[in-house]
Write a protein that holds these residues in place. Structure first.
Motif, PDB file in Angstrom:
ATOM      1  N   ALA A 154       8.013  -0.803 -20.135  1.00 51.73           N
ATOM      2  CA  ALA A 154       7.970  -2.234 -19.845  1.00 51.73           C
ATOM      3  C   ALA A 154       8.465  -2.525 -18.433  1.00 51.73           C
ATOM      4  O   ALA A 154       7.848  -3.310 -17.688  1.00 51.73           O
ATOM      5  N   LEU A 155       9.558  -1.896 -18.034  1.00 52.67           N
ATOM      6  CA  LEU A 155      10.119  -2.127 -16.701  1.00 52.67           C
ATOM      7  C   LEU A 155       9.231  -1.539 -15.612  1.00 52.67           C
ATOM      8  O   LEU A 155       9.083  -2.124 -14.538  1.00 52.67           O
ATOM      9  N   CYS A 156       8.610  -0.386 -15.898  1.00 50.23           N
ATOM     10  CA  CYS A 156       7.704   0.229 -14.920  1.00 50.23           C
ATOM     11  C   CYS A 156       6.499  -0.668 -14.659  1.00 50.23           C
ATOM     12  O   CYS A 156       5.970  -0.703 -13.544  1.00 50.23           O
ATOM     13  N   GLY A 157       6.061  -1.391 -15.700  1.00 42.95           N
ATOM     14  CA  GLY A 157       4.947  -2.310 -15.508  1.00 42.95           C
ATOM     15  C   GLY A 157       5.248  -3.329 -14.428  1.00 42.95           C
ATOM     16  O   GLY A 157       4.367  -3.698 -13.631  1.00 42.95           O
ATOM     17  N   ILE A 158       6.495  -3.786 -14.360  1.00 44.19           N
ATOM     18  CA  ILE A 158       6.895  -4.750 -13.338  1.00 44.19           C
ATOM     19  C   ILE A 158       6.780  -4.136 -11.945  1.00 44.19           C
ATOM     20  O   ILE A 158       6.251  -4.750 -11.014  1.00 44.19           O
ATOM     21  N   SER A 159       7.269  -2.893 -11.781  1.00 43.57           N
ATOM     22  CA  SER A 159       7.225  -2.255 -10.467  1.00 43.57           C
ATOM     23  C   SER A 159       5.794  -1.956 -10.031  1.00 43.57           C
ATOM     24  O   SER A 159       5.469  -2.061  -8.840  1.00 43.57           O
ATOM     25  N   VAL A 160       4.917  -1.597 -10.971  1.00 42.50           N
ATOM     26  CA  VAL A 160       3.512  -1.338 -10.629  1.00 42.50           C
ATOM     27  C   VAL A 160       2.842  -2.616 -10.133  1.00 42.50           C
ATOM     28  O   VAL A 160       2.110  -2.607  -9.126  1.00 42.50           O
ATOM     29  N   TRP A 202      16.023 -20.172 -21.599  1.00 41.37           N
ATOM     30  CA  TRP A 202      14.679 -19.675 -21.876  1.00 41.37           C
ATOM     31  C   TRP A 202      14.428 -18.308 -21.268  1.00 41.37           C
ATOM     32  O   TRP A 202      13.546 -17.563 -21.714  1.00 41.37           O
ATOM     33  N   LEU A 203      15.220 -17.953 -20.237  1.00 44.26           N
ATOM     34  CA  LEU A 203      15.042 -16.649 -19.605  1.00 44.26           C
ATOM     35  C   LEU A 203      15.246 -15.500 -20.597  1.00 44.26           C
ATOM     36  O   LEU A 203      14.587 -14.471 -20.512  1.00 44.26           O
ATOM     37  N   GLY A 204      16.160 -15.714 -21.535  1.00 40.49           N
ATOM     38  CA  GLY A 204      16.448 -14.664 -22.500  1.00 40.49           C
ATOM     39  C   GLY A 204      15.261 -14.291 -23.362  1.00 40.49           C
ATOM     40  O   GLY A 204      15.194 -13.178 -23.885  1.00 40.49           O
ATOM     41  N   TYR A 205      14.315 -15.202 -23.492  1.00 38.78           N
ATOM     42  CA  TYR A 205      13.163 -14.958 -24.343  1.00 38.78           C
ATOM     43  C   TYR A 205      12.024 -14.248 -23.611  1.00 38.78           C
ATOM     44  O   TYR A 205      11.122 -13.707 -24.251  1.00 38.78           O
ATOM     45  N   ILE A 206      12.042 -14.261 -22.277  1.00 39.31           N
ATOM     46  CA  ILE A 206      10.924 -13.673 -21.539  1.00 39.31           C
ATOM     47  C   ILE A 206      11.291 -12.425 -20.749  1.00 39.31           C
ATOM     48  O   ILE A 206      10.403 -11.725 -20.260  1.00 39.31           O
ATOM     49  N   LEU A 207      12.576 -12.127 -20.619  1.00 35.89           N
ATOM     50  CA  LEU A 207      12.992 -10.943 -19.868  1.00 35.89           C
ATOM     51  C   LEU A 207      13.145  -9.748 -20.807  1.00 35.89           C
ATOM     52  O   LEU A 207      13.860  -9.839 -21.814  1.00 35.89           O
ATOM     53  N   PRO A 208      12.512  -8.627 -20.507  1.00 36.53           N
ATOM     54  CA  PRO A 208      12.620  -7.445 -21.379  1.00 36.53           C
ATOM     55  C   PRO A 208      14.031  -6.903 -21.494  1.00 36.53           C
ATOM     56  O   PRO A 208      14.388  -6.307 -22.518  1.00 36.53           O
ATOM     57  N   ILE A 232       8.689  -6.353 -29.785  1.00 37.08           N
ATOM     58  CA  ILE A 232       8.560  -7.244 -28.634  1.00 37.08           C
ATOM     59  C   ILE A 232       8.396  -6.435 -27.347  1.00 37.08           C
ATOM     60  O   ILE A 232       7.557  -6.758 -26.488  1.00 37.08           O
ATOM     61  N   LEU A 233       9.162  -5.360 -27.213  1.00 40.67           N
ATOM     62  CA  LEU A 233       9.087  -4.548 -25.998  1.00 40.67           C
ATOM     63  C   LEU A 233       7.763  -3.808 -25.886  1.00 40.67           C
ATOM     64  O   LEU A 233       7.232  -3.639 -24.783  1.00 40.67           O
ATOM     65  N   LEU A 240       2.361  -5.823 -19.396  1.00 41.79           N
ATOM     66  CA  LEU A 240       2.749  -5.550 -18.014  1.00 41.79           C
ATOM     67  C   LEU A 240       1.993  -4.361 -17.434  1.00 41.79           C
ATOM     68  O   LEU A 240       1.505  -4.409 -16.298  1.00 41.79           O
ATOM     69  N   LEU A 241       1.859  -3.284 -18.206  1.00 35.37           N
ATOM     70  CA  LEU A 241       1.149  -2.110 -17.704  1.00 35.37           C
ATOM     71  C   LEU A 241      -0.343  -2.397 -17.564  1.00 35.37           C
ATOM     72  O   LEU A 241      -0.968  -1.949 -16.593  1.00 35.37           O
TER      73      LEU A 241
END
Length: 253
Positions: A154-160, A202-208, A232-233, A240-241
């Protein structure tokens, strides 16, 4: 199929060689900074109580593991992907008989390995610091491995996505550095959601990172049942990927 696996392994080796040459910065991102945040959180907790319970230490350890994963999967990996794009290395890969998917999966395998090394080091450091984890048998270990893998995807999707869409290396570096730490500090990871201003709840609901921290904290305290968090993840990682694959300009001019 054999060629595809060979290509993926070659991409992995290329990035691993880079990691070996720059061990210092990797150790700072994967271990030193997260351990520093763990010690800082413990110090703050001691100011409001005579002692810090083991459950509180486990909470801070889980948060610091998320910090480690975020820094390696977004800041560190994002920097490498930006270098590939803006130094011409990506164009070189594109001239080879190499499928874009082989490049992406090779990078993801590298990211999974480096993130896992950071987490293993964090567990070893926790033992040295006297933190007693309560991972529940085989099911707990399996859940822990699964959440670490899915969290990194999930986090790698953000960096890509960042590396594929920014207009310059400096712009990309700012984004990866800011998000690598920001999605941890702006999520209820080190503190509860109640500590956030109402406008940011609301950030808590959208941040992995919110779900990664909750799942790791459960496992470290002896609860291997993380079905909701992992579901969810997985959804976040897929979105994201898929977005990152779609926006990647393999043969960028």
């Amino acid at each position: 199929m054999k060629k595809r696996l060979t290509d993926i392994f070659c991409i992995f080796q290329i990035h691993l060689a880079r990691l070996r040459r720059e061990t210092g910065p990797f150790l700072l991102a994967a271990i030193v900074f997260p351990i520093g945040m763990y010690l800082f959180a413990n110090a703050i907790a001691r100011q409001s109580a005579e002692s810090v319970s083991n459950n509180e230490k486990l909470h801070f350890l889980a948060a610091s593991m998320v910090f480690s994963l975020s820094l390696t999967a977004i800041s560190w990996l994002g920097y490498l992907l930006l270098e590939n794009r803006f130094t011409g290395r990506l164009k070189l890969f594109a001239t080879l008989p190499l499928a874009p998917s082989s490049y992406i999966f090779g990078v993801l395998v590298f990211a999974l390995v480096q993130g896992s090394l950071g987490i293993i080091s964090m567990l070893a450091a926790a033992k040295i610091l006297g933190v007693e984890t309560n991972i529940s048998g085989f099911s707990g270990v399996l859940s822990f491995i699964l959440i670490i893998l899915v969290a990194q995807l999930a986090l790698c999707g953000i960096s890509v996505i960042i590396a594929a869409r920014v207009r310059s290396f400096s712009e990309g570096s700012l984004y990866t550095d800011a998000l690598g730490a920001g999605i941890v500090l702006l999520a209820p990871v080190y503190y509860s959601a109640d500590a956030l201003p109402a406008v940011l709840h609301w950030l808590g609901y959208i941040l992995p990172t919110t779900y990664i921290a909750a799942a790791i904290n459960k496992i470290l305290t002896g609860n291997p049942y993380i079905g909701s968090e992992i579901s969810i993840l997985i959804m976040m990682a897929a979105i994201l990927l898929a977005t990152g694959f779609r926006v990647l300009n393999w043969r960028e001019e």
